[in-house]
Scaffold this motif. Structure first.
Motif, short mmCIF file in Angstrom:
data_model
loop_
_atom_site.label_atom_id
_atom_site.label_comp_id
_atom_site.label_asym_id
_atom_site.label_seq_id
_atom_site.Cartn_x
_atom_site.Cartn_y
_atom_site.Cartn_z
N ASP A 659 0.82 -1.21 0.00
CA ASP A 659 0.00 0.00 0.00
C ASP A 659 0.86 1.26 0.00
OD1 ASP A 659 -2.29 -1.52 0.01
OD2 ASP A 659 -2.42 -1.58 2.21
N GLU A 660 2.02 1.20 0.69
CA GLU A 660 2.94 2.32 0.69
C GLU A 660 4.14 2.01 -0.18
OE1 GLU A 660 4.04 3.49 4.63
OE2 GLU A 660 2.34 4.85 4.79
N VAL A 661 4.57 2.99 -0.96
CA VAL A 661 5.69 2.79 -1.89
C VAL A 661 6.67 3.95 -1.76
CG1 VAL A 661 4.38 1.45 -3.56
CG2 VAL A 661 4.40 3.93 -3.73
N ARG A 662 7.90 3.70 -2.14
CA ARG A 662 8.94 4.73 -2.14
C ARG A 662 9.12 5.25 -3.56
NH1 ARG A 662 14.81 4.48 -2.41
NH2 ARG A 662 15.79 6.13 -1.17
N VAL A 663 9.07 6.55 -3.72
CA VAL A 663 9.18 7.19 -5.02
C VAL A 663 10.53 7.89 -5.10
CG1 VAL A 663 8.20 8.88 -6.62
CG2 VAL A 663 6.69 7.51 -5.15
N VAL A 664 11.23 7.68 -6.23
CA VAL A 664 12.49 8.38 -6.49
C VAL A 664 12.26 9.33 -7.65
CG1 VAL A 664 14.90 8.15 -7.18
CG2 VAL A 664 13.88 6.45 -5.65
N GLU A 665 12.44 10.63 -7.38
CA GLU A 665 12.18 11.67 -8.37
C GLU A 665 13.48 12.38 -8.70
OE1 GLU A 665 8.94 15.16 -8.27
OE2 GLU A 665 10.67 15.51 -6.97
N ILE A 666 13.81 12.45 -9.99
CA ILE A 666 15.02 13.14 -10.43
C ILE A 666 14.62 14.20 -11.45
CG2 ILE A 666 17.32 12.88 -11.43
CD1 ILE A 666 17.26 9.94 -10.73
N GLY A 667 14.82 15.44 -11.08
CA GLY A 667 14.49 16.51 -12.02
C GLY A 667 13.01 16.68 -12.25
#
Length: 889
Positions: A659-667
């Motif tokens: 249900d919970e996820v880790r998001v990696v955002e670049i730019g």
């Protein structure tokens, strides 16, 4: 009642009864015994085995399943399907037989208004295991089923196991009586077409030992620690009963595919059995193929990929036999999406990728069919030339097995050519192949790895991973494991597994390989070689003790190799950048299909049809490095899965997320992915990214590889030094090297062409001498000689053709056997006049081939091949003369 409603009612029924609803697992699980998930209980196996404590006492799910053992029977009968949905309810030591029976009976027989399916109780039959009086009594007490509708059956029918050592138990099956028009009276024992099984309740209470391949030849070792329930209701079977149709192919989720096939081919379903089989194959396989691709399977030549390829090719073949001349896969997959997406949204959200894979395989197979038709024509010509009427079963099998050419097309084309096929021979070879496949699959089956030693620590919760914030962490040694058992202490030189309460070392996952490092304490040094996850939550460190003594309970310091981690984060962040660049250059259909990243290197697989151009590769590299140079911040945050997808975060297909996820955002919008790996803080820390190349790793899947950071710099420095060396050797500036090399290559091609012409002229210069030495045998002339040293391949064929031509219309045969590079090439050429006398080039090869350890083939006028024993050339030539004398009378 529509199929989606049947699914929903099942889940609602059990949720109201206190069960936890669990999403379907991917069709691909990390299980050595399974090609695909084939039963609803598969994802719960660790709970049944007692290796993990389930997070819930009871559960319910509708699991997507694929079974392909009976793929050849799909369509021939209406009972065989490759894809199906198994609705199930499960108890892990909570309730047992009585509650399971009550739950099933209520859902089946409650009225539609009350949330049930509304089956007539008088038409339901049950079976129980031979001595299971308890189940029989419960059916009578709770459901009121009379003795005459309860049948006892043996282990083969009513005792369930996984086919390997593990949990097992007697089962009780529920059948629906379709009526006398569908078969014999007498219950399931008499006729399982009339009495259709719709639900199986397994009372999982025992443990089985080793056994054979049968369903009833294994030993029962004893009771399990807990009594469990595993049930499975066939959604498709219930659907066709509730929809008032005769079989699954006529239900709401399958019939639309048949309707589309009718539209595209002009044929009608229900007119002939032969056509109906093809319609069913299309409908069944289109659903299965779409679901497999959706879970990340791509066509290939082995394993899961081969199964998918077979399914897609059977669709193309069936459509062609129904009269579809144009590609039709796009239409079939589109209908599958429209009907199935309400239950499986991935078919909608990932539709373009799924469609591209399926359509790409269709295009490739249509090209294969063209090649197969040419091969068939060659085989048919040889049969006719020999005065025969039957194509050998081995020829048909070779067309099918080696070239993918379907047997029914071979049969159809043979009939058009006035020939038949040895179908018995073909079927025999196919049976041998299937048996080999089954034996191989059985040989690879083994008991599930015993993970019981980890259970205590899995139950305690996740290992605390501190590696996102620090590289050194104080920790406690919870356990040491060696050879699958706990040990109290490990000494110098010993290799063991270490479980810590917290760790900064990354455990391999998501394409990123594990960290390396050390575990230390005063007088202690332990080298960490690898870190793996158990049950996706427990970090297991694989170590070697280098100094001192490691003891359970020790307070230690766990430390990541900083240089390793720096390189690993460069590789992982670089993978995200390349993915984003690919999608920017190629479009949204370039979707990740796998990855590997480690210090200084990344590998990225993605869905794409066809080789990338040089311009595309340059653009991908340029976009990646521009984003690196932009020094984008790398942000990570945790959110719920729905919100992450709404933000546009990319998820890896076939992966089950929590249900919970880790998001990696670049730019910002440049790159946003769901990811649990380690990353750089700013994109500039990745360093230069250099694409090494691009290649194919399967149908519709391409791979790019790249160096990052210092490894990228070293690679470019090496390339620069190489270019400088070439420039020096050519005595031109570096920027003129490409043009100069192009000139040299062109000059080399001209020189090679002139050399070939000179060589050919020299070879043909000796043709006259061969003609002069021709022997007259009976009514024809024979040239049977060893060719000049070094003459082989096309030169040998050219020489034989030239010599044959010099005999004009007089019957003549030319046999030349050469010797070059350790091989013994040969060519046999017979003119039309010789063929009229009964001499066939291929027949002569059979006569002399064994003498030189050779084999070959061809048409009646020309045959060629190669042997391996040059010492046999004299004997081979003698055999030619003897055979020609025999043919010439």
């Amino acid at each position: 009642m529509q199929t989606h409603e049947i699914r929903r009612r099942f889940l609602d029924h059990f949720v109201k009864a206190g069960h936890t609803e669990v999403a379907s697992a991917s069709l691909i699980l990390d299980d050595p015994n399974l090609l695909f998930v084939n039963a609803g209980m598969v994802q719960f196996v660790p709970f049944f085995l007692g290796q993990q404590t389930p997070p819930y006492a009871t559960a319910t799910s509708v699991q997507k399943c694929v079974r392909t053992l009976d793929i050849e029977n799909v369509g021939i009968t209406t009972r065989h399907n490759t894809f199906f949905q198994m609705a199930g309810n499960f108890s892990f030591g909570d309730y047992f037989k009585r509650e399971a029976i009550k739950h099933a009976w209520a859902l089946l027989t409650n009225s539609v208004e009350d949330g049930g399916y509304g089956f007539d109780p008088e038409r339901l039959w049950v079976t129980v295991y031979l001595d299971d009086d308890e189940a029989r009594d419960i059916w009578k007490e709770e459901a009121g089923i009379p003795d005459e509708r309860i049948q006892r059956r043996g282990m083969a029918d009513n005792y369930w196991s996984m086919g390997i050592p593990g949990p097992c138990g007697p089962c009780s099956e529920i059948y629906y009586d379709r009526g006398p028009e569908f078969g014999l009276e007498g219950g399931p024992e008499a006729d399982e077409d009339r009495y259709l099984e719709i639900w199986n309740l397994v009372f999982m209470q025992n443990e089985r030992g080793l056994g054979g391949t049968g369903k009833d030849d294994f030993e029962i070792l004893g009771p399990l620690p807990k009594q469990n329930i595993d049930t499975g209701m066939g959604v498709e079977r219930v659907a066709f009963l509730l929809q008032g149709v005769d079989n699954v192919y006529e239900t709401d989720l399958v019939r639309p595919v048949i309707a589309k096939a009718e539209e595209l081919t002009g044929r009608k379903y229900g007119v002939s059995h032969e056509d109906d089989v093809r319609f069913r194959v299309i409908a069944d396989h289109a659903r299965t193929a779409a679901m497999l691709i959706g879970d990340g399977v791509n066509p290939g030549n082995d394993g899961r990929g081969y199964v998918l390829r077979r399914l897609l090719r059977r669709i193309v073949r069936s459509a062609k036999l129904l009269g579809a001349e144009q590609p039709s896969m796009r239409e079939f997959i589109t209908v599958v999406r429209d009907t199935m997406a309400p239950s499986y949204p991935v078919l909608d959200t990932d539709f373009e990728r799924i469609l591209n894979v399926a359509v790409g395989e269709e295009a490739a197979f249509r090209r294969t069919l063209v090649s197969g038709e040419k091969l068939f024509e060659t085989a048919a010509d040889e049969v006719k030339s020999a005065g025969q009427k039957v194509i050998a079963g081995s020829e048909a099998f070779a067309l099918h097995d080696t070239y993918g050419f379907p047997i029914d097309l071979t049969l159809e084309m043979a009939a058009e050519a006035g020939l038949s096929v040895d179908e018995d021979g073909f079927r025999s070879l196919m049976a041998e192949q299937r048996q080999r496949a089954k034996d191989d699959a059985q040989a690879r089956k083994h008991a599930h790895a015993d993970l019981t030693v980890y259970k205590e620590f899995v139950d305690r919760g996740e290992t605390e991973f501190t590696g996102f914030a620090e590289l050194t962490t104080e920790a406690s040694v919870l356990a040491l494991i060696s050879g699958g058992v706990r040990v109290p202490v490990a000494t110098v030189g010993q290799e063991v597994e270490v479980i810590l309460d917290r760790s900064p070392l990354y455990a391999e996952s998501g394409g990123q390989i594990a960290d390396i490092g050390v575990i230390t304490a005063p007088g202690l040094k332990v080298r960490v070689r690898d870190v793996q996850k158990i049950a996706k939550k427990l970090w297991v460190h694989k170590v070697t003790v280098e100094e001192g003594q490691l003891t359970e309970g020790d307070a230690v310091l766990a430390q990541v190799d900083a240089n390793w981690r720096a390189g690993a984060t460069q590789g992982h962040s670089g993978t995200h950048m390349v993915h984003a660049a690919l999608r920017q250059v190629l479009g949204p259909n370039a979707v990740q299909a796998g990855s590997l990243n480690k210090p200084g290197y990344l590998r990225f697989d993605f869905s794409w049809q066809g080789q990338l151009s040089e311009a595309q590769k340059q653009d991908i590299e340029a976009v990646t490095n521009e984003a690196v140079a932009a020094n984008h911040p790398v942000n990570t945050f945790v959110t719920d899965l729905t919100k992450a997808k709404q933000m546009g975060a990319m998820a890896l297909f076939g992966e089950n997320y929590g249900d919970e996820v880790r998001v990696v955002e670049i730019g910002g919008p440049f790159s946003m992915e769901l990811c649990g790996g380690t990353h750089v803080a700013h994109s500039s820390q990745i360093g230069p990214v250099t694409l090494l190349g691009e290649s194919s790793v399967g149908s519709g899947i391409r791979r790019v590889e790249a160096f990052v950071g210092l490894d990228s710099y070293k690679y470019l420095a090496k390339e620069r030094a190489l270019l400088a060396g070439v420039a020096t050797a050519l005595k031109v500036p570096s920027d003129e090297v490409p043009g100069r090399v192009e000139q040299l290559v062109e000059r080399l091609k001209v020189a090679e062409k002139e050399l070939e012409q000179t060589k050919a002229a020299a070879v043909l210069a000796g043709a006259g001498a061969f003609v002069e030495r021709a022997e007259r045998i009976g009514g024809l002339l024979l040239v049977a000689e060893a060719a000049p040293q070094g003459v082989a391949g096309n030169d040998l064929r050219t020489l034989a053709t030239d010599v044959r031509g010099r005999f004009g219309t007089e019957p003549a045969v030319v046999v030349l056997i050469g010797s070059a590079d350790g091989k013994v090439p040969f060519v046999v050429s017979a003119n039309k006049a010789a063929q009229d006398l009964g001499v066939k080039a291929g027949d002569l090869v059979a006569a002399f081939g064994p003498s030189i350890g050779g084999r070959g083939g061809g048409k009646p006028d020309m045959a060629q091949g190669s042997g391996s024993d040059a010492s046999g050339i004299p004997a081979a030539l003698s055999a030619v003369r003897a055979r020609v004398a025999e043919l010439a009378g």
